[in-house]
Scaffold this motif. Structure first.
Motif, PDB file in Angstrom:
ATOM      1  N   VAL A 559      20.507  38.906  33.048  1.00 19.33           N
ATOM      2  CA  VAL A 559      21.364  39.483  31.996  1.00 19.33           C
ATOM      3  C   VAL A 559      20.512  40.361  31.085  1.00 19.33           C
ATOM      4  O   VAL A 559      19.278  40.274  31.100  1.00 19.33           O
ATOM      5  N   GLY A 560      21.156  41.189  30.299  1.00 19.81           N
ATOM      6  CA  GLY A 560      20.458  41.970  29.282  1.00 19.81           C
ATOM      7  C   GLY A 560      20.402  41.176  27.990  1.00 19.81           C
ATOM      8  O   GLY A 560      21.239  40.306  27.760  1.00 19.81           O
ATOM      9  N   PHE A 561      19.397  41.453  27.177  1.00 20.96           N
ATOM     10  CA  PHE A 561      19.337  40.837  25.842  1.00 20.96           C
ATOM     11  C   PHE A 561      18.813  41.891  24.869  1.00 20.96           C
ATOM     12  O   PHE A 561      18.123  42.822  25.285  1.00 20.96           O
ATOM     13  N   PRO A 562      19.159  41.759  23.583  1.00 15.97           N
ATOM     14  CA  PRO A 562      18.760  42.795  22.623  1.00 15.97           C
ATOM     15  C   PRO A 562      17.243  42.909  22.518  1.00 15.97           C
ATOM     16  O   PRO A 562      16.559  41.890  22.431  1.00 15.97           O
ATOM     17  N   HIS A 563      16.748  44.140  22.576  1.00 12.91           N
ATOM     18  CA  HIS A 563      15.305  44.369  22.526  1.00 12.91           C
ATOM     19  C   HIS A 563      15.064  45.481  21.509  1.00 12.91           C
ATOM     20  O   HIS A 563      15.697  46.525  21.576  1.00 12.91           O
ATOM     21  N   GLN A 568      17.922  47.244  25.404  1.00 11.79           N
ATOM     22  CA  GLN A 568      18.116  45.981  26.095  1.00 11.79           C
ATOM     23  C   GLN A 568      16.877  45.656  26.910  1.00 11.79           C
ATOM     24  O   GLN A 568      16.226  46.548  27.450  1.00 11.79           O
ATOM     25  N   GLY A 569      16.560  44.369  26.974  1.00 12.72           N
ATOM     26  CA  GLY A 569      15.511  43.901  27.870  1.00 12.72           C
ATOM     27  C   GLY A 569      16.147  43.150  29.024  1.00 12.72           C
ATOM     28  O   GLY A 569      17.362  42.924  29.038  1.00 12.72           O
ATOM     29  N   LYS A 628      24.499  34.871  26.016  1.00 13.94           N
ATOM     30  CA  LYS A 628      24.361  34.301  24.663  1.00 13.94           C
ATOM     31  C   LYS A 628      23.046  33.554  24.511  1.00 13.94           C
ATOM     32  O   LYS A 628      22.381  33.662  23.478  1.00 13.94           O
ATOM     33  N   ILE A 629      22.666  32.789  25.503  1.00 16.19           N
ATOM     34  CA  ILE A 629      21.396  32.055  25.411  1.00 16.19           C
ATOM     35  C   ILE A 629      20.240  33.052  25.331  1.00 16.19           C
ATOM     36  O   ILE A 629      19.350  32.935  24.498  1.00 16.19           O
ATOM     37  N   ALA A 630      20.283  34.080  26.168  1.00 15.15           N
ATOM     38  CA  ALA A 630      19.211  35.082  26.168  1.00 15.15           C
ATOM     39  C   ALA A 630      19.113  35.768  24.805  1.00 15.15           C
ATOM     40  O   ALA A 630      18.027  36.077  24.326  1.00 15.15           O
ATOM     41  N   ALA A 631      20.259  36.001  24.167  1.00 19.08           N
ATOM     42  CA  ALA A 631      20.280  36.676  22.867  1.00 19.08           C
ATOM     43  C   ALA A 631      19.983  35.702  21.728  1.00 19.08           C
ATOM     44  O   ALA A 631      19.995  36.094  20.564  1.00 19.08           O
ATOM     45  N   ASN A 632      19.746  34.452  22.082  1.00 16.83           N
ATOM     46  CA  ASN A 632      19.510  33.397  21.091  1.00 16.83           C
ATOM     47  C   ASN A 632      20.705  33.216  20.164  1.00 16.83           C
ATOM     48  O   ASN A 632      20.551  32.953  18.986  1.00 16.83           O
ATOM     49  N   GLU A 633      21.875  33.384  20.725  1.00 15.16           N
ATOM     50  CA  GLU A 633      23.102  33.132  19.953  1.00 15.16           C
ATOM     51  C   GLU A 633      23.706  31.845  20.477  1.00 15.16           C
ATOM     52  O   GLU A 633      24.772  31.831  21.081  1.00 15.16           O
TER      53      GLU A 633
END
Ligand code: WT7
Length: 659
Positions: A559-563, A568-569, A628-633
């Motif tokens: 998945v993508g996550f905010p970077h 995105q990372g 959500k987990i990747a984004a720490n949400e």
């Protein structure tokens, strides 16, 4: 328009719809379009597209001018035809027609990776090089309709190769030089190219890229390739296979500079460009000749407000659509001076862009948010030590630009005198669809603002219901524009399915967007399984399949996550095979594996070992939760009751990788 406007110098960071920056009178005064003209053009294109695009067709040169203008249908099989009875040659409209008036004007300024190197090529010289190369291609057996793959660094030869193909009616497929041998091979196999054009090596940020070695590895798996044409870039010693490989400089010396331009139908293919989607392998987006050239020329002129004699620089690589439309075809169709930059923004230091701006007196500068964010971190001094007084217009492309980066670009780089055009578009759209016009559109930091003439955006909800007024939804386009892709090479059904089946009768972009009360569009990012890493588009499925091909991996979900810098990372959840120990060494090995399989741009930023992945009872991976987990949400993970084993989620949350 409602909203607050402020005199220059009194703006502040305001991330709302209300932050409006007025059109600068000195720009509007001499612009191709002011607000009234934009409004009139938009209305004219909407009211009578046939008449509007018939008129716009005159901006390029035709061998037989078209009389049938628009013949498009987004329903049924989906047919998209523009100017179908016209004939032309794209290389001739970019080169030949300029010879009389501006043969000695510089067409391309090449700026090398090494700040001490540059080259200026006039329209006349470029024309001669293209003709010679076209004859070389003919001597290698390339005919009208054949596919030629181009795997080159950012050197003038890349533009020459593209235009030489166009001149003889061959279809080029440019593959970004950062892609791996495997990725290159897949793209050659898909379109069945007979010739590959590459170079000994590339140069980037002081390092060398082994292009010929990669090409050799790829061609070993590509039986359709008969010849490899090799440009000399570094002069590095590379093996040449007798009978197959041809040294380009020597072949050029023997070739005639006369090569008549092939008369192509407006709907004959000009190029294929592979792009990632949410499923499967990259698709070959097919663009044709007439409509694409009109769109490239129209948008380049209006969006950048290009004025004769100006120096224009788009920092993209020709391996992406931005390089096709806004380094090569658009600027050259308009007789512009276009810069090709071989290097990177931070070599030899973070002031490189601005040093080059001063060196070549650049007026219009077009780059990506990821570069702006990276340079912003290096501090203002790298910018302010260069004058930048030639700059007039700034552009942004590739991903949403956050207001903070927008304002830095506006204040520090442009000293508030340069309008910023945040241009939204896609490989599929051929050129810009939503963007401000410098002399016409009031700006809002972070908004791509308004559609260009001929573009009919629509927001729909998940059920396909059209949303009116201020709203947020899925971004669709209601009717065709000339630059639109026509099909997926070799798979029209995939084209129809991918873009026209989600919301029947509409082109679905894959992006989400919000429209504010002023009708301004704010692109919120992809709503499908495509991620955007530093403006490079990637299918999560591609990275997953690269990971899953490693012998120690049982399963992977990406998945993508905010970077902060890349936008995105890439975040990968990896389940190892029974009995395999998760170690730091294995983590590194997997990152290297993906780099080798796809290319450095696909390197995962974080890998989390996942004993199991969250799946529904029917076995579908719940990506919403993984995102959500990747984004720490991890606060609001939403409904997990449909999961086969909800305990899996808790475990993943506890062991989140700190990426
Ligand atoms: C995707 C297309 C457009 C040429 C380079 C990328 C994102 C592109 C913007 C922008 C917000 C943007 C979208 C789009 N995107 N420009 N100005 N604001 N998002 O072409 O590789 O085909 O990617 O890039 O998500 O769908 P591409």
């Amino acid at each position: 328009m409602r909203g607050r406007s402020e005199p220059p110098g009194q703006e502040e960071t305001d991330m709302t719809d209300q932050h409006v920056i007025e059109v600068r009178p000195e720009i509007a005064a001499r612009a191709h379009a002011d607000a009234a003209r934009y409004g009139a053009m938009y209305e004219a294109a909407k009211r009578d597209p046939q008449a509007f695009w018939a008129e716009q067709a005159r901006r390029i040169s035709w061998m037989r001018p078209p009389t049938r203008i628009k013949n498009t249908d987004f329903t049924g099989d989906v047919t998209i035809r523009w100017y179908e009875d016209g004939t032309l040659n794209a290389a001739a409209t970019c080169l030949d027609r300029h010879l009389a008036e501006r043969g000695d004007q510089v067409a391309i300024i090449w700026e090398g990776d090494d700040p001490g190197t540059s080259r200026r090529v006039t329209y006349r010289e470029l024309h001669a090089e293209v003709c010679r190369t076209a004859n070389v291609l003919k001597s290698l057996g390339v005919k009208r309709g054949d596919r030629v793959t181009i795997y080159l660094p950012m050197v003038v030869e890349a533009a020459v190769a593209m235009l030489a193909c166009a001149r003889i009616g061959a279809i080029h497929s440019v593959v970004f030089g950062g892609f791996s041998p495997d990725s290159l091979a897949g793209r050659i196999q898909d379109c069945g190219s007979t010739v590959l054009i590459t170079a000994d090596e590339g140069r980037r940020g002081g390092k060398r890229v082994p292009l010929k070695t990669n090409a050799d590895a790829a061609v070993a798996a590509c039986p359709t390739i008969r010849h490899v044409l090799v440009a000399r870039v570094t002069g590095g010693d590379v093996p040449m296979q007798a009978g197959r490989d041809v040294a380009w400089p020597e072949a050029m010396a023997a070739a005639s500079p006369d090569c008549p331009a092939e008369e192509m139908g407006a709907e004959d293919p000009l190029f294929i460009l592979y792009t990632s989607g949410s499923t499967g392998k990259p698709k070959g987006a097919l663009h044709t000749t007439g409509g694409y050239m009109v769109w490239a020329s129209f948008t380049h002129q209006y969006v950048f407000d290009y004025q004769p004699g100006e120096i224009y620089w788009c920092t993209a690589d020709v391996g992406w659509v931005t390089g096709h439309t806004y380094i090569v075809y658009g600027p050259l169709a308009n007789g512009a001076t276009t810069i090709m930059f071989e290097g990177v923004p931070n070599y030899p230091d973070a002031g490189r862009f601005w040093q080059v701006v001063d060196k070549h007196a650049v007026n219009i500068f077009y780059t990506a948010p990821t570069a702006i964010r990276a340079l912003m971190r290096e501090g203002d001094a790298h910018v302010t030590k260069h004058s930048r007084k030639s700059l007039r217009i700034l552009g942004s492309v590739g991903e949403p630009i956050n207001p903070e980066a927008w304002l830095w670009y506006h204040h520090v780089v442009g000293e508030q005198r340069c309008p910023i055009v945040d241009t939204w578009w896609q490989t599929e759209t051929g050129g810009i669809l939503i963007s401000p016009l410098p002399g016409a559109t009031r700006l809002k930091p972070g908004s791509a603002t308004l559609p260009l003439p001929g573009v009919m955006p629509l927001l729909v909800d998940a059920d396909g219901k059209t949303l009116e007024g201020a709203a947020e939804g899925n971004l669709c386009i209601a009717d065709s524009w000339p630059g639109q892709m026509r099909t997926v090479f070799g798979d029209h059904e995939r084209f129809r399915q991918t873009y026209f089946s989600t919301y029947p009768g509409l082109y679905f972009t894959g992006d989400g967007a919000r429209r504010d009360a002023d009708g301004y569009y704010w692109i919120t990012g992809r709503v499908d399984d495509v991620i955007n890493v530093s403006g490079h588009r990637m299918g999560t499925a591609e990275v997953e399949s690269a990971l899953a091909s490693h012998p120690k991996v049982a399963e992977a979900a990406v998945v993508g996550f905010p970077h902060d810098v890349k936008g995105q990372g890439i975040y990968a959840y990896v389940t190892l095979k029974e009995g395999i120990e998760p170690t730091e060494a294995l983590r590194k090995e997997l990152v290297a594996w993906v780099r080798r399989e796809i290319g450095p741009i696909a390197s995962p930023d974080a890998i989390q070992w996942a004993p199991a992945l969250p799946k529904t009872r029917s076995g579908k991976i719940m990506r919403r939760i993984l995102r959500k987990i990747a984004a720490n949400e991890t606060e609001g993970l939403g409904d997990t009751s449909t999961l086969a084993d909800p305990a899996v989620v808790e475990q993943l949350v506890e062991n989140r990788a700190g990426g």
